[in-house]
Design an enzyme around this catalytic site. Structure first.
Site, PDB file in Angstrom:
ATOM      1  N   SER A 114      -5.696 -28.255  -4.875  1.00 24.30           N
ATOM      2  CA  SER A 114      -4.335 -27.979  -5.739  1.00 24.30           C
ATOM      3  C   SER A 114      -3.615 -26.695  -5.527  1.00 24.30           C
ATOM      4  CB  SER A 114      -4.830 -27.740  -7.347  1.00 24.30           C
ATOM      5  OG  SER A 114      -5.659 -26.696  -7.228  1.00 24.30           O
ATOM      6  N   HIS A 115      -4.369 -26.096  -4.282  1.00 28.84           N
ATOM      7  CA  HIS A 115      -4.103 -24.475  -3.763  1.00 28.84           C
ATOM      8  C   HIS A 115      -3.816 -24.676  -2.020  1.00 28.84           C
ATOM      9  CE1 HIS A 115      -4.747 -24.235  -7.408  1.00 28.84           C
ATOM     10  NE2 HIS A 115      -3.582 -22.993  -7.509  1.00 28.84           N
ATOM     11  N   ALA A 120      -5.527 -19.387  -4.980  1.00 32.05           N
ATOM     12  CA  ALA A 120      -6.386 -19.362  -5.799  1.00 32.05           C
ATOM     13  C   ALA A 120      -7.330 -17.978  -5.509  1.00 32.05           C
ATOM     14  CB  ALA A 120      -7.085 -20.936  -4.898  1.00 32.05           C
ATOM     15  N   ARG A 180      -2.849 -26.600 -13.365  1.00 27.44           N
ATOM     16  CA  ARG A 180      -1.783 -26.967 -13.558  1.00 27.44           C
ATOM     17  C   ARG A 180      -2.024 -27.620 -11.816  1.00 27.44           C
ATOM     18  NH1 ARG A 180       2.260 -27.170 -17.426  1.00 27.44           N
ATOM     19  NH2 ARG A 180       4.263 -27.521 -16.694  1.00 27.44           N
ATOM     20  N   ASP A 205      -3.375 -28.885 -10.088  1.00 26.51           N
ATOM     21  CA  ASP A 205      -4.207 -30.295 -10.427  1.00 26.51           C
ATOM     22  C   ASP A 205      -3.305 -31.298 -10.772  1.00 26.51           C
ATOM     23  OD1 ASP A 205      -6.383 -31.884  -9.584  1.00 26.51           O
ATOM     24  OD2 ASP A 205      -7.866 -31.035 -10.783  1.00 26.51           O
ATOM     25  N   LYS A 260     -13.628 -21.422 -27.288  1.00 28.02           N
ATOM     26  CA  LYS A 260     -14.723 -20.462 -26.434  1.00 28.02           C
ATOM     27  C   LYS A 260     -13.091 -19.985 -24.986  1.00 28.02           C
ATOM     28  CE  LYS A 260     -18.658 -21.316 -27.777  1.00 28.02           C
ATOM     29  NZ  LYS A 260     -20.497 -21.836 -27.231  1.00 28.02           N
ATOM     30  N   LEU A 300     -24.836 -25.639  -6.938  1.00 27.71           N
ATOM     31  CA  LEU A 300     -24.031 -23.911  -7.144  1.00 27.71           C
ATOM     32  C   LEU A 300     -22.428 -24.140  -7.200  1.00 27.71           C
ATOM     33  CD1 LEU A 300     -26.621 -21.721  -4.979  1.00 27.71           C
ATOM     34  CD2 LEU A 300     -26.503 -21.927  -7.432  1.00 27.71           C
ATOM     35  N   PRO A 301     -21.825 -23.920  -7.884  1.00 25.51           N
ATOM     36  CA  PRO A 301     -20.773 -23.513  -7.142  1.00 25.51           C
ATOM     37  C   PRO A 301     -20.195 -23.117  -6.447  1.00 25.51           C
ATOM     38  CG  PRO A 301     -21.255 -21.271  -9.215  1.00 25.51           C
ATOM     39  CD  PRO A 301     -21.865 -22.418  -8.703  1.00 25.51           C
ATOM     40  N   SER A 302     -18.921 -23.848  -5.418  1.00 26.93           N
ATOM     41  CA  SER A 302     -18.238 -23.530  -3.961  1.00 26.93           C
ATOM     42  C   SER A 302     -18.992 -24.120  -3.296  1.00 26.93           C
ATOM     43  CB  SER A 302     -18.621 -21.485  -3.887  1.00 26.93           C
ATOM     44  OG  SER A 302     -17.511 -21.179  -4.163  1.00 26.93           O
ATOM     45  N   ARG A 320     -17.446 -26.870  -1.428  1.00 28.47           N
ATOM     46  CA  ARG A 320     -16.641 -26.465  -0.960  1.00 28.47           C
ATOM     47  C   ARG A 320     -16.776 -25.589   1.119  1.00 28.47           C
ATOM     48  NH1 ARG A 320     -14.212 -21.364  -0.890  1.00 28.47           N
ATOM     49  NH2 ARG A 320     -15.718 -20.312  -2.101  1.00 28.47           N
TER      50      ARG A 320
HETATM   51  P1  NDP Z   1     -12.328 -26.570 -10.283  1.00 26.08           P
HETATM   52  O1  NDP Z   1     -12.283 -26.716 -11.321  1.00 26.08           O
HETATM   53  O2  NDP Z   1     -12.358 -27.611  -8.899  1.00 26.08           O
HETATM   54  O3  NDP Z   1     -13.942 -25.536  -9.847  1.00 26.08           O
HETATM   55  C1  NDP Z   1     -14.004 -24.712 -11.100  1.00 26.08           C
HETATM   56  C2  NDP Z   1     -15.005 -23.858 -10.030  1.00 26.08           C
HETATM   57  O4  NDP Z   1     -16.592 -24.945 -10.380  1.00 26.08           O
HETATM   58  C3  NDP Z   1     -14.976 -23.604  -8.450  1.00 26.08           C
HETATM   59  O5  NDP Z   1     -15.651 -22.905  -8.133  1.00 26.08           O
HETATM   60  C4  NDP Z   1     -16.030 -25.758  -8.519  1.00 26.08           C
HETATM   61  O6  NDP Z   1     -17.158 -25.004  -7.117  1.00 26.08           O
HETATM   62  C5  NDP Z   1     -16.768 -25.178  -9.555  1.00 26.08           C
HETATM   63  N1  NDP Z   1     -17.639 -26.759  -9.647  1.00 26.08           N
HETATM   64  C6  NDP Z   1     -16.751 -27.579 -10.084  1.00 26.08           C
HETATM   65  N2  NDP Z   1     -17.495 -28.767 -10.097  1.00 26.08           N
HETATM   66  C7  NDP Z   1     -19.538 -28.625  -9.866  1.00 26.08           C
HETATM   67  C8  NDP Z   1     -20.000 -28.765 -10.768  1.00 26.08           C
HETATM   68  N3  NDP Z   1     -20.391 -29.929 -11.091  1.00 26.08           N
HETATM   69  N4  NDP Z   1     -21.348 -28.380 -10.236  1.00 26.08           N
HETATM   70  C9  NDP Z   1     -21.019 -26.398 -10.204  1.00 26.08           C
HETATM   71  N5  NDP Z   1     -19.942 -25.722 -10.079  1.00 26.08           N
HETATM   72  C10 NDP Z   1     -18.913 -27.306  -9.441  1.00 26.08           C
HETATM   73  O7  NDP Z   1     -11.017 -25.228 -10.157  1.00 26.08           O
HETATM   74  P2  NDP Z   1      -9.830 -25.289 -11.355  1.00 26.08           P
HETATM   75  O8  NDP Z   1      -9.829 -26.727 -10.934  1.00 26.08           O
HETATM   76  O9  NDP Z   1      -9.912 -25.107 -12.653  1.00 26.08           O
HETATM   77  O10 NDP Z   1      -9.147 -23.971  -9.844  1.00 26.08           O
HETATM   78  C11 NDP Z   1      -8.751 -24.392  -8.742  1.00 26.08           C
HETATM   79  C12 NDP Z   1      -8.190 -23.170  -8.543  1.00 26.08           C
HETATM   80  O11 NDP Z   1      -7.194 -23.520  -8.795  1.00 26.08           O
HETATM   81  C13 NDP Z   1      -9.001 -21.984  -8.361  1.00 26.08           C
HETATM   82  O12 NDP Z   1      -9.143 -21.631  -7.705  1.00 26.08           O
HETATM   83  C14 NDP Z   1      -7.759 -20.809  -9.343  1.00 26.08           C
HETATM   84  O13 NDP Z   1      -8.263 -19.310  -8.399  1.00 26.08           O
HETATM   85  C15 NDP Z   1      -6.781 -21.692  -8.800  1.00 26.08           C
HETATM   86  N6  NDP Z   1      -6.350 -21.195  -9.520  1.00 26.08           N
HETATM   87  C16 NDP Z   1      -4.848 -19.848  -9.484  1.00 26.08           C
HETATM   88  C17 NDP Z   1      -4.347 -19.315 -10.588  1.00 26.08           C
HETATM   89  C18 NDP Z   1      -3.311 -18.169 -10.115  1.00 26.08           C
HETATM   90  O14 NDP Z   1      -2.349 -18.059 -11.147  1.00 26.08           O
HETATM   91  N7  NDP Z   1      -3.527 -17.887  -9.026  1.00 26.08           N
HETATM   92  C19 NDP Z   1      -4.126 -20.625 -11.742  1.00 26.08           C
HETATM   93  C20 NDP Z   1      -4.821 -21.512 -12.016  1.00 26.08           C
HETATM   94  C21 NDP Z   1      -5.551 -21.688 -10.576  1.00 26.08           C
HETATM   95  P3  NDP Z   1     -16.499 -26.050  -5.195  1.00 26.08           P
HETATM   96  O15 NDP Z   1     -15.461 -25.556  -4.919  1.00 26.08           O
HETATM   97  O16 NDP Z   1     -17.655 -26.195  -4.619  1.00 26.08           O
HETATM   98  O17 NDP Z   1     -16.268 -27.738  -6.155  1.00 26.08           O
HETATM   99  O1  PYC Z   2      -3.056 -24.603 -10.719  1.00 26.33           O
HETATM  100  O2  PYC Z   2      -2.569 -22.855 -12.546  1.00 26.33           O
HETATM  101  C1  PYC Z   2      -2.211 -23.862 -11.914  1.00 26.33           C
HETATM  102  C2  PYC Z   2      -1.932 -22.660 -10.746  1.00 26.33           C
HETATM  103  C3  PYC Z   2      -0.866 -21.445 -11.522  1.00 26.33           C
HETATM  104  C4  PYC Z   2      -0.890 -20.341 -10.388  1.00 26.33           C
HETATM  105  C5  PYC Z   2      -1.073 -20.979  -9.349  1.00 26.33           C
HETATM  106  N1  PYC Z   2      -2.232 -21.987  -9.564  1.00 26.33           N
END
Ligand code: NDP
Ligand code: PYC
Length: 345
Positions: A50-51, A126, A194, A196, A238, A312-314, A317
């Site tokens: 997504s990013h 991200a 968004r 995703d 929450k 662990l998260p990441s 990745r």
């Molecule tokens: P995800 O739901 O894909 O992942 C969230 C976090 O949880 C990651 O660190 C991930 O690690 C971890 N994770 C996922 N599944 C597990 C699991 N089963 N056990 C443990 N840890 C887990 O992220 P989002 O889709 O919510 O967000 C994606 C990206 O979008 C982020 O990088 C965020 O910064 C970006 N974003 C940016 C915005 C902006 O305004 N600039 C707005 C919204 C989002 P892993 O990556 O290893 O899976």
């Molecule tokens: O994926 O929600 C999102 C987002 C918003 C701005 C950048 N990414």
């Protein structure tokens, strides 16, 4: 580059060159294009779909926003012993972050805690790459930013909050003192980011229940209907409260726009959100005061988590990164064709 069926494989240098050339053709000068192309490459490398390259067409749209400043040169302000502010001048957030990073880090080391406020930036990226810059310097850190008001508060019916990510990092070392992959999480406070949700729409994939409501305020699993209606926060009230905290800390606290205001500022262009970002860095060497081995106790915690079979998260990745560094990245042909259709420098 390799074409196979409906996928195209690109080396990381090819991803970077492609992104940089599209951004340059759109009129973005090198000082903004390079950090933007880098973060897109990092996103694709770590399979954060997504990013990664998916963002490139949106970046072109953002550069064409009448309020986007292609000539922006960030202005760093040394505000107090612990506070740094940087005005991105309505260019992208990333060059502003780069410009302020040395002072921000120096203050964390001197004071133990340091706050960076990035103001007046267009933001699409991200947050984990920024967090990793800080953990690589031995600092723990938090980053938060609003977006556009696509997300309904718990119990509400229309967008008021952004997708508002929260990212956190903790530096880690091996027993011999060499650095290892840090503990990092980075997630939207909406149930789905968004970006995703747009990928779900493109793939014709249904959303999970509880992720979105349609324009009439009714629950929906249809991604197109959810994009037209409103997204929901994770964890009910929450997530809604955490998202509101992000609005307040990365908006009014640092004298910048909320997601509601960012959406108004966009004026229907559908460019990346424009607002602020807050980063907080902590130096464990100062705050721990050397009275306890903070690495040993954090490692014990991580071992207990992983020892139970939880990941662990990441970790996903980091595995994707190792794979991409060897094999390059594979993207859908339709995305590749969409990018190829964009002008290139
Ligand atoms: P995800 O739901 O894909 O992942 C969230 C976090 O949880 C990651 O660190 C991930 O690690 C971890 N994770 C996922 N599944 C597990 C699991 N089963 N056990 C443990 N840890 C887990 O992220 P989002 O889709 O919510 O967000 C994606 C990206 O979008 C982020 O990088 C965020 O910064 C970006 N974003 C940016 C915005 C902006 O305004 N600039 C707005 C919204 C989002 P892993 O990556 O290893 O899976
Ligand atoms: O994926 O929600 C999102 C987002 C918003 C701005 C950048 N990414």
């Amino acid at each position: 580059m390799e074409h196979s069926g409906d996928r195209v494989t690109l080396g990381l240098e090819e991803v970077f060159a492609l992104a940089r050339s599209v951004l340059a053709a759109a009129g973005l000068p090198e000082r903004q294009a390079v950090p933007v192309a880098r973060v897109i490459t990092e996103g694709q490398r770590d399979e954060c779909h997504s990013h990664g390259l998916f963002r490139l067409p949106g970046c072109v749209q953002t550069i064409n926003h009448p309020r986007f400043n292609r000539a922006a040169i960030p202005v760093v302000e040394d505000t107090t012993a612990a506070v740094t502010k940087v005005d991105a001048q309505f260019g992208y957030s990333l060059p502003a972050l780069e410009a302020a990073m040395p002072l921000f880090v120096e203050k964390a080391r001197a004071v133990g805690i340091s706050v960076l406020a990035i103001n007046n930036c267009f933001h699409f990226s991200a947050l984990w790459p920024e967090i990793e810059m800080l953990t690589a310097k031995g600092l723990s850190a938090i980053a938060m930013t609003p977006s556009h008001s696509w997300v309904a508060p718990a119990g509400g019916k229309r967008g008021a909050l952004g997708t508002n990510p929260i990212a956190f990092g903790w530096p880690r070392r091996n027993a011999d003192g060499s650095p290892r992959d840090p503990y990092v999480f980075d997630f939207a406070t909406s149930a789905i980011a968004r970006g995703d949700m747009s990928l779900h729409k493109m793939a014709g994939k249904p959303l999970q229940e509880g992720w979105a409501i349609d324009a009439g305020g009714n629950p929906t699993t249809d991604a197109a209907a959810g994009l037209e209606g409103a997204m929901l926060t994770f964890g009910g009230h929450k997530g809604s409260a955490l998202s509101t905290m992000v609005e307040l800390l990365a908006g009014p606290l640092i004298a910048d726009m909320t997601s509601l205001e960012s959406m108004e500022f966009d004026d229907g262009v559908k460019a990346a959100p424009a607002h602020g970002e807050i980063l907080i860095a902590f130096d464990p060497a100062v705050l721990g005061g050397g009275t306890r081995d903070n690495q040993a106790s954090s490692e014990r915690l991580f071992a207990e988590i992983a020892g139970q079979g939880a990941r662990l998260p990441s970790s996903r990745r980091y595995e994707a990164r190792a794979r991409s560094l060897v094999h390059g990245v594979s993207i859908p042909r339709h995305l590749y064709d969409q990018i190829q259709a964009l002008p290139r420098a």
